[in-house]
Design a protein around this motif. Structure first.
Motif, PDB file in Angstrom:
ATOM      1  N   TRP A  15       0.831  -1.211   0.000  1.00  0.00           N
ATOM      2  CA  TRP A  15       0.000   0.000   0.000  1.00  0.00           C
ATOM      3  C   TRP A  15       0.863   1.257   0.000  1.00  0.00           C
ATOM      4  N   ASP A  16       1.960   1.223   0.739  1.00  0.00           N
ATOM      5  CA  ASP A  16       2.819   2.411   0.846  1.00  0.00           C
ATOM      6  C   ASP A  16       3.428   2.803  -0.491  1.00  0.00           C
ATOM      7  N   ALA A  17       3.523   1.842  -1.416  1.00  0.00           N
ATOM      8  CA  ALA A  17       4.130   2.131  -2.724  1.00  0.00           C
ATOM      9  C   ALA A  17       3.147   2.799  -3.674  1.00  0.00           C
ATOM     10  N   LEU A  18       1.865   2.809  -3.304  1.00  0.00           N
ATOM     11  CA  LEU A  18       0.843   3.407  -4.160  1.00  0.00           C
ATOM     12  C   LEU A  18       0.899   4.932  -4.072  1.00  0.00           C
ATOM     13  N   PRO A  19       0.436   5.630  -5.106  1.00  0.00           N
ATOM     14  CA  PRO A  19       0.309   7.087  -5.004  1.00  0.00           C
ATOM     15  C   PRO A  19      -0.553   7.444  -3.794  1.00  0.00           C
ATOM     16  N   ILE A  20      -0.268   8.565  -3.164  1.00  0.00           N
ATOM     17  CA  ILE A  20      -0.907   8.886  -1.891  1.00  0.00           C
ATOM     18  C   ILE A  20      -2.428   9.029  -2.015  1.00  0.00           C
ATOM     19  N   ASP A  21      -2.902   9.510  -3.177  1.00  0.00           N
ATOM     20  CA  ASP A  21      -4.345   9.628  -3.341  1.00  0.00           C
ATOM     21  C   ASP A  21      -5.004   8.254  -3.432  1.00  0.00           C
ATOM     22  N   GLN A  22      -4.317   7.299  -4.045  1.00  0.00           N
ATOM     23  CA  GLN A  22      -4.841   5.942  -4.138  1.00  0.00           C
ATOM     24  C   GLN A  22      -4.803   5.253  -2.773  1.00  0.00           C
ATOM     25  N   GLN A  23      -3.729   5.504  -2.013  1.00  0.00           N
ATOM     26  CA  GLN A  23      -3.658   5.002  -0.633  1.00  0.00           C
ATOM     27  C   GLN A  23      -4.855   5.489   0.170  1.00  0.00           C
ATOM     28  N   ALA A  24      -5.158   6.772   0.012  1.00  0.00           N
ATOM     29  CA  ALA A  24      -6.239   7.373   0.787  1.00  0.00           C
ATOM     30  C   ALA A  24      -7.575   6.729   0.456  1.00  0.00           C
ATOM     31  N   ARG A  25      -7.791   6.414  -0.829  1.00  0.00           N
ATOM     32  CA  ARG A  25      -9.045   5.775  -1.216  1.00  0.00           C
ATOM     33  C   ARG A  25      -9.171   4.386  -0.594  1.00  0.00           C
ATOM     34  N   ILE A  26      -8.086   3.639  -0.591  1.00  0.00           N
ATOM     35  CA  ILE A  26      -8.104   2.295   0.000  1.00  0.00           C
ATOM     36  C   ILE A  26      -8.324   2.378   1.508  1.00  0.00           C
ATOM     37  N   LYS A  27      -7.667   3.349   2.138  1.00  0.00           N
ATOM     38  CA  LYS A  27      -7.751   3.473   3.596  1.00  0.00           C
ATOM     39  C   LYS A  27      -9.081   4.047   4.065  1.00  0.00           C
TER      40      LYS A  27
END
Length: 546
Positions: free
Chosen positions: A346-358
């Motif tokens: 997850w940490d390797a994903l773009p921060i906006d994509q991380q936010a959507r998952i989280k």
């Protein structure tokens, strides 16, 4: 019948069995780390040894006044050291702790005091106006104890004696006992009332013990965390964190008022590395002046729940360097019982994509036995396709005992051997759930539940209102706020939005008051039932209130 050798002469006894209770965490913290700081309140510092002594004094003093098993001790306190202490001192004498929502009005508080049959009320001067009114409304006045906190100016003392005087009556070596049965009640928490009066949710010692350590595991807290109280300790017993901090031998940093300045100051000065809060708190910090955010040179973990946090809010916190964990639960599940557990990659994903998952609610927490999204009638699990809607169900040790004096509601909540959350969600292929709607039409504003039925009841009392329905409208600050759709009586067409809002302010707590009022006919079915799903869509189309 086949003989089982593992049951012969292997009975439980005092050497191999003890009831699970978070009181054990306090005793261990004081024994193993007596000089570690347990509480910080301004210049005040108290160690775990001192905290343990004060809790024993409290338990002893209450017992000497005849308080014990089956008795309720209500508290109306902010996030201060005394609020931490009552979580241990009250159950030490066998009594049940009822933490009251400090945002409620006098009528609601009076109902809770009466329904819970509170024998003692411990209250802070800050809430003396509300408590004074509530006490006039109850037939049987409890013993009132004042917390006279020097950090607060104003209010007045209402009690027979103050908290420190009560502790002075107690024995510092009080020989408290673990509960005879870990199923014994430890606390009473009232819901916000989805259909009229709130329901009293009862927790047991076993669940409190398990959810306390569950928080440590789900959040990877380790030992000796420094925790800032931005989450109200009255709410689900602070998500069980008073007991968690004893288990982890952490430090509680008090905070009477949740504002950006003291939050950032405490993070820097006390080296706070953990805090919880609703999305509104996170959004407030995101929008704080840049100069407040400078100077934080250590990792900070944030746990958030309530209305589902917008991905943009999580993204903003992550950009500040704060690590966000999204959790989900209800009063009936001791607070968080579902966690958006982070996966490798997850940490390797773009921060906006991380936010959507989280921003998804997640998977069952370590101490939660069962979680599913299923058909609310058949309890058949829905496909894990991220599209099919179903109700969220939980089961296990961190589900409440039931509702106090309400067996019918308890049976309904536990029908089929699962707890019915009333929340509607989809189930993703990776096993993570994502809430899409609330079947009970609850509005979650700033992390607090608001019953639309309660607000509608007030609206119908307005002399100009003929019909009313309340739904949630998105709000950039509070997550959601009540939006009222109103049909006026003939001849009352000059009634304004301001008139309706002003009337509501005289009838209920401020946070429950509609922030938006829309006039016009209400959409109905052929049988005359108001179609709230249409109104919800209309409220979304109004856009986010700011």
């Amino acid at each position: 019948m086949q003989h089982n050798p593992y049951e012969l002469g292997l009975e439980r006894n005092a050497a191999n069995f003890a009831a699970l209770s978070p009181l054990s965490y306090l005793a261990r913290a004081a024994d193993v780390y007596p000089n570690r700081i347990a509480s910080v309140h301004g210049t005040l510092r108290r160690t775990w040894a001192e905290t343990y002594t004060r809790c024993r004094r409290l338990g002893s003093a209450l017992a000497a006044r005849g308080i014990g098993v089956g008795d309720t001790v209500a508290v109306m306190l902010p996030n201060i050291p005394e609020m931490l202490e009552v979580h241990f001192g009250v159950p030490m004498c066998g009594a049940v702790l009822n933490t009251l929502n400090v945002r409620l009005d006098a009528e609601a508080i009076a109902f809770m005091l009466a329904h819970g049959e509170a024998k003692v009320l411990i209250t802070d001067r800050e809430f003396s106006d509300t408590i004074e009114k509530a006490l006039r409304l109850v037939q049987k006045r409890p013993l009132v104890i004042d917390v006279d906190d020097p950090q607060y100016e104003g209010g007045k003392l209402l009690g027979t004696l103050n908290y420190e005087q009560l502790l002075g009556e107690g024995d510092p070596d009080y020989a408290w006992q673990l509960p005879a049965d870990e199923w014994q009640a430890i606390s009473l928490n009232y819901t916000s009332g989805t259909t009229g009066n709130p329901k009293g949710v009862v927790y047991h010692h076993r669940g409190a013990y398990l959810n306390a350590v569950c928080n440590v595991l789900a959040w990877d807290m380790g030992q000796h965390p420094v925790y800032l109280w931005t989450l109200p300790m009255f709410h689900c017993n602070g998500w069980c964190f008073p007991w968690t901090l004893a288990a982890a031998v952490g430090t509680s940093v008090s905070l009477r008022a949740v504002r950006p300045e003291p939050i950032f100051a405490a993070i820097k000065e006390e080296k706070v590395n953990h805090f919880c809060g609703a999305p509104i708190v996170l959004n407030m910090l995101n929008n704080a002046p840049a100069e407040l955010k400078t100077g934080i040179d250590h990792p900070v973990k944030v746990m958030t729940a309530g209305a589902a946090p917008p991905a943009a809010v999580i993204e903003g916190m992550e950009r500040m360097g704060f690590k966000v964990t999204h959790v989900y639960g209800l009063t009936e599940t001791y607070g968080p019982c579902v966690s958006c557990a982070e996966q490798d990659g997850w940490d390797a994903l773009p921060i906006d994509q991380q936010a959507r998952i989280k921003s998804r609610q997640g998977v069952r927490a370590p101490m939660q036995e069962g979680l599913m999204v299923a058909d609310p009638t058949t309890l058949e699990p829905v496909p894990q396709d991220g599209r099919t809607l179903g109700e969220v169900f939980m089961r296990g040790n961190v589900v409440m005992k039931g509702y106090l004096k309400n067996p019918a509601a308890t049976d309904e909540a536990f029908a089929g051997g699962w707890f019915h959350s009333g929340d509607l969600a989809v189930w993703h292929a990776d096993g993570y759930i994502e809430i899409k709607d609330r079947s009970k039409d609850i509005v979650i504003s700033g992390g607090e539940n608001i019953s639309t039925i309660e607000v509608e009841d007030v609206l119908y009392r307005h002399p100009a209102v003929m019909e009313a329905a309340v739904v949630a409208r998105p709000d950039s600050k509070w997550g959601e706020t009540p939006c009222a759709y109103v049909t006026l009586k003939p001849g009352a067409e000059d009634t304004t939005e301001a008139d309706v809002i002003a009337f509501c302010k005289t009838q209920m707590a401020g946070y429950k008051v509609p922030k938006t009022v829309v006039f016009g006919p209400l959409p109905k079915t052929s049988t005359g039932k108001i179609q709230k799903f249409i109104l919800r869509n209309q409220a979304k189309e109004l856009g986010s209130l700011s």
